[in-house]
Write a protein that holds these residues in place. Sequence first.
Motif, PDB file in Angstrom:
ATOM      1  N   THR A  86       0.817  -1.222   0.000  1.00 58.36           N
ATOM      2  CA  THR A  86       0.000   0.000   0.000  1.00 58.36           C
ATOM      3  C   THR A  86       0.846   1.265   0.000  1.00 58.36           C
ATOM      4  O   THR A  86       0.611   2.190  -0.767  1.00 58.36           O
ATOM      5  CB  THR A  86      -0.922   0.030   1.242  1.00 58.36           C
ATOM      6  OG1 THR A  86      -0.132  -0.228   2.405  1.00 58.36           O
ATOM      7  CG2 THR A  86      -2.017  -1.017   1.148  1.00 58.36           C
ATOM      8  N   LYS A  87       1.884   1.272   0.837  1.00 56.69           N
ATOM      9  CA  LYS A  87       2.629   2.510   1.100  1.00 56.69           C
ATOM     10  C   LYS A  87       3.253   3.115  -0.153  1.00 56.69           C
ATOM     11  O   LYS A  87       3.179   4.320  -0.376  1.00 56.69           O
ATOM     12  CB  LYS A  87       3.710   2.204   2.145  1.00 56.69           C
ATOM     13  CG  LYS A  87       4.326   3.423   2.777  1.00 56.69           C
ATOM     14  CD  LYS A  87       5.037   3.132   4.086  1.00 56.69           C
ATOM     15  CE  LYS A  87       6.149   2.125   3.970  1.00 56.69           C
ATOM     16  NZ  LYS A  87       6.966   2.051   5.195  1.00 56.69           N
ATOM     17  N   ARG A  88       3.903   2.294  -0.982  1.00 60.50           N
ATOM     18  CA  ARG A  88       4.609   2.832  -2.158  1.00 60.50           C
ATOM     19  C   ARG A  88       4.031   2.320  -3.477  1.00 60.50           C
ATOM     20  O   ARG A  88       4.616   2.516  -4.529  1.00 60.50           O
ATOM     21  CB  ARG A  88       6.107   2.487  -2.066  1.00 60.50           C
ATOM     22  CG  ARG A  88       6.792   3.090  -0.849  1.00 60.50           C
ATOM     23  CD  ARG A  88       8.276   2.829  -0.841  1.00 60.50           C
ATOM     24  NE  ARG A  88       8.906   3.368   0.354  1.00 60.50           N
ATOM     25  CZ  ARG A  88       9.075   2.685   1.480  1.00 60.50           C
ATOM     26  NH1 ARG A  88       8.675   1.428   1.556  1.00 60.50           N
ATOM     27  NH2 ARG A  88       9.655   3.239   2.517  1.00 60.50           N
ATOM     28  N   ARG A  89       2.900   1.676  -3.404  1.00 56.19           N
ATOM     29  CA  ARG A  89       2.314   1.071  -4.605  1.00 56.19           C
ATOM     30  C   ARG A  89       1.898   2.142  -5.619  1.00 56.19           C
ATOM     31  O   ARG A  89       1.364   3.189  -5.242  1.00 56.19           O
ATOM     32  CB  ARG A  89       1.076   0.272  -4.196  1.00 56.19           C
ATOM     33  CG  ARG A  89       0.440  -0.481  -5.348  1.00 56.19           C
ATOM     34  CD  ARG A  89      -0.746  -1.293  -4.872  1.00 56.19           C
ATOM     35  NE  ARG A  89      -1.115  -2.289  -5.852  1.00 56.19           N
ATOM     36  CZ  ARG A  89      -1.649  -3.448  -5.552  1.00 56.19           C
ATOM     37  NH1 ARG A  89      -1.868  -3.788  -4.299  1.00 56.19           N
ATOM     38  NH2 ARG A  89      -1.969  -4.296  -6.514  1.00 56.19           N
ATOM     39  N   ILE A  90       2.158   1.867  -6.901  1.00 50.75           N
ATOM     40  CA  ILE A  90       1.679   2.754  -7.968  1.00 50.75           C
ATOM     41  C   ILE A  90       0.897   1.938  -8.995  1.00 50.75           C
ATOM     42  O   ILE A  90       1.024   0.720  -9.079  1.00 50.75           O
ATOM     43  CB  ILE A  90       2.828   3.530  -8.664  1.00 50.75           C
ATOM     44  CG1 ILE A  90       3.852   2.576  -9.288  1.00 50.75           C
ATOM     45  CG2 ILE A  90       3.488   4.505  -7.711  1.00 50.75           C
ATOM     46  CD1 ILE A  90       4.900   3.288 -10.151  1.00 50.75           C
ATOM     47  N   THR A  91       0.075   2.634  -9.775  1.00 55.62           N
ATOM     48  CA  THR A  91      -0.716   1.978 -10.824  1.00 55.62           C
ATOM     49  C   THR A  91       0.149   1.758 -12.064  1.00 55.62           C
ATOM     50  O   THR A  91       1.207   2.377 -12.230  1.00 55.62           O
ATOM     51  CB  THR A  91      -1.910   2.853 -11.224  1.00 55.62           C
ATOM     52  OG1 THR A  91      -1.401   4.087 -11.772  1.00 55.62           O
ATOM     53  CG2 THR A  91      -2.809   3.155 -10.024  1.00 55.62           C
ATOM     54  N   ASP A  92      -0.329   0.906 -12.949  1.00 54.65           N
ATOM     55  CA  ASP A  92       0.367   0.691 -14.227  1.00 54.65           C
ATOM     56  C   ASP A  92       0.476   2.000 -15.004  1.00 54.65           C
ATOM     57  O   ASP A  92       1.500   2.286 -15.629  1.00 54.65           O
ATOM     58  CB  ASP A  92      -0.394  -0.337 -15.074  1.00 54.65           C
ATOM     59  CG  ASP A  92      -0.422  -1.720 -14.443  1.00 54.65           C
ATOM     60  OD1 ASP A  92       0.133  -1.885 -13.331  1.00 54.65           O
ATOM     61  OD2 ASP A  92      -0.998  -2.637 -15.061  1.00 54.65           O
ATOM     62  N   GLU A  93      -0.594   2.798 -14.976  1.00 54.60           N
ATOM     63  CA  GLU A  93      -0.614   4.061 -15.719  1.00 54.60           C
ATOM     64  C   GLU A  93       0.439   5.026 -15.177  1.00 54.60           C
ATOM     65  O   GLU A  93       1.146   5.689 -15.937  1.00 54.60           O
ATOM     66  CB  GLU A  93      -2.006   4.716 -15.634  1.00 54.60           C
ATOM     67  CG  GLU A  93      -3.104   3.970 -16.351  1.00 54.60           C
ATOM     68  CD  GLU A  93      -3.531   2.671 -15.658  1.00 54.60           C
ATOM     69  OE1 GLU A  93      -3.394   2.582 -14.413  1.00 54.60           O
ATOM     70  OE2 GLU A  93      -3.974   1.748 -16.356  1.00 54.60           O
ATOM     71  N   LYS A  94       0.535   5.080 -13.847  1.00 56.42           N
ATOM     72  CA  LYS A  94       1.523   5.967 -13.229  1.00 56.42           C
ATOM     73  C   LYS A  94       2.943   5.501 -13.569  1.00 56.42           C
ATOM     74  O   LYS A  94       3.822   6.319 -13.876  1.00 56.42           O
ATOM     75  CB  LYS A  94       1.334   5.994 -11.706  1.00 56.42           C
ATOM     76  CG  LYS A  94       2.177   7.053 -11.000  1.00 56.42           C
ATOM     77  CD  LYS A  94       1.715   8.450 -11.384  1.00 56.42           C
ATOM     78  CE  LYS A  94       2.519   9.536 -10.694  1.00 56.42           C
ATOM     79  NZ  LYS A  94       2.097  10.880 -11.134  1.00 56.42           N
ATOM     80  N   ALA A  95       3.156   4.185 -13.517  1.00 53.45           N
ATOM     81  CA  ALA A  95       4.478   3.642 -13.853  1.00 53.45           C
ATOM     82  C   ALA A  95       4.855   3.982 -15.295  1.00 53.45           C
ATOM     83  O   ALA A  95       6.005   4.340 -15.582  1.00 53.45           O
ATOM     84  CB  ALA A  95       4.496   2.131 -13.644  1.00 53.45           C
ATOM     85  N   LYS A  96       3.879   3.897 -16.192  1.00 51.00           N
ATOM     86  CA  LYS A  96       4.129   4.223 -17.607  1.00 51.00           C
ATOM     87  C   LYS A  96       4.540   5.693 -17.757  1.00 51.00           C
ATOM     88  O   LYS A  96       5.475   6.025 -18.488  1.00 51.00           O
ATOM     89  CB  LYS A  96       2.868   3.933 -18.428  1.00 51.00           C
ATOM     90  CG  LYS A  96       3.055   4.092 -19.921  1.00 51.00           C
ATOM     91  CD  LYS A  96       1.784   3.727 -20.674  1.00 51.00           C
ATOM     92  CE  LYS A  96       1.985   3.894 -22.166  1.00 51.00           C
ATOM     93  NZ  LYS A  96       0.743   3.581 -22.915  1.00 51.00           N
ATOM     94  N   ASN A 149       5.948  -4.433 -22.478  1.00 49.49           N
ATOM     95  CA  ASN A 149       5.687  -3.068 -22.950  1.00 49.49           C
ATOM     96  C   ASN A 149       6.774  -2.097 -22.490  1.00 49.49           C
ATOM     97  O   ASN A 149       6.628  -0.877 -22.616  1.00 49.49           O
ATOM     98  CB  ASN A 149       4.307  -2.603 -22.482  1.00 49.49           C
ATOM     99  CG  ASN A 149       3.196  -3.220 -23.323  1.00 49.49           C
ATOM    100  OD1 ASN A 149       2.940  -2.784 -24.438  1.00 49.49           O
ATOM    101  ND2 ASN A 149       2.566  -4.254 -22.792  1.00 49.49           N
ATOM    102  N   ASN A 150       7.858  -2.662 -21.931  1.00 50.82           N
ATOM    103  CA  ASN A 150       9.036  -1.882 -21.505  1.00 50.82           C
ATOM    104  C   ASN A 150       8.719  -0.790 -20.493  1.00 50.82           C
ATOM    105  O   ASN A 150       9.436   0.210 -20.390  1.00 50.82           O
ATOM    106  CB  ASN A 150       9.763  -1.294 -22.726  1.00 50.82           C
ATOM    107  CG  ASN A 150      10.315  -2.396 -23.605  1.00 50.82           C
ATOM    108  OD1 ASN A 150      10.928  -3.341 -23.120  1.00 50.82           O
ATOM    109  ND2 ASN A 150      10.059  -2.309 -24.897  1.00 50.82           N
ATOM    110  N   ILE A 151       7.657  -0.998 -19.710  1.00 53.14           N
ATOM    111  CA  ILE A 151       7.394  -0.113 -18.571  1.00 53.14           C
ATOM    112  C   ILE A 151       8.386  -0.466 -17.460  1.00 53.14           C
ATOM    113  O   ILE A 151       8.815   0.380 -16.696  1.00 53.14           O
ATOM    114  CB  ILE A 151       5.927  -0.237 -18.119  1.00 53.14           C
ATOM    115  CG1 ILE A 151       5.006   0.278 -19.235  1.00 53.14           C
ATOM    116  CG2 ILE A 151       5.676   0.524 -16.818  1.00 53.14           C
ATOM    117  CD1 ILE A 151       3.541  -0.045 -19.050  1.00 53.14           C
ATOM    118  N   ILE A 152       8.759  -1.744 -17.417  1.00 56.86           N
ATOM    119  CA  ILE A 152       9.836  -2.181 -16.523  1.00 56.86           C
ATOM    120  C   ILE A 152      10.892  -2.920 -17.342  1.00 56.86           C
ATOM    121  O   ILE A 152      10.577  -3.591 -18.322  1.00 56.86           O
ATOM    122  CB  ILE A 152       9.313  -3.071 -15.371  1.00 56.86           C
ATOM    123  CG1 ILE A 152       8.594  -4.307 -15.913  1.00 56.86           C
ATOM    124  CG2 ILE A 152       8.409  -2.277 -14.437  1.00 56.86           C
ATOM    125  CD1 ILE A 152       8.277  -5.355 -14.861  1.00 56.86           C
TER     126      ILE A 152
END
Length: 203
Positions: free
Chosen positions: A33-43, A73-76
């Motif tokens: 929860t504390k540092r979690r981000i969405t796929d969209e935010k990561a992109k 998709n090279n987000i990571i």
Amino acid sequence: MTKIKICGLKRLQDIEYVNELLPDFIGFVFAGTKRRITDEKAKELKAALNPEIKSVGVFVNDTLEHISFLANNNIIDIIQLHGDEDRKYIADLRKLTDKKIIKAVRVKDSMSVQEAKELNADYLLLDTYSNSGEYGGTGKTFNREYIPKNIGNYFLAGGLNAENLKEIIKDTNPYAVDLSSGVETDGFKDREKIKKVIEIVRQ
């Protein structure tokens, strides 16, 4: 020279810090929860990230489809598994993506590290074991005598900060160190703390 990973980036401001200071890796957390981000935010963050810095996606018992989607998709650029993923899970993941895999080990004793070597990941990440069942991010160090001599290249995490980093690197000679809460102030990444630890590692 030991490499540096700054984990748990959430804001464009965090990206600005690392683009300026150039650690080797940064981490996007897709669990907890504390540092979690969405796929969209990561992109969005990845698009702003200096391409010289590798992005690592941190997952806990996630679906193979979700991980491979972000990887392909090279987000990571690298996958970090922080849950109860076993050898079969890693083998199945390799069929879906060619990205390198880091497997986190919650170090209880030297046997826990030896067992993790059998999982066939590209790297191990050694983190602190917690009795409360947390999957990492405890901000505490562990007994470094548990690190086997024949472990190969590994990432070292768990309670690292500017005060203890120099001694721990000298003591363990890890492939990379992984910091998150150790470079934060009030739960947010702190440019000066990131700068300090990078200077310490690269001296």
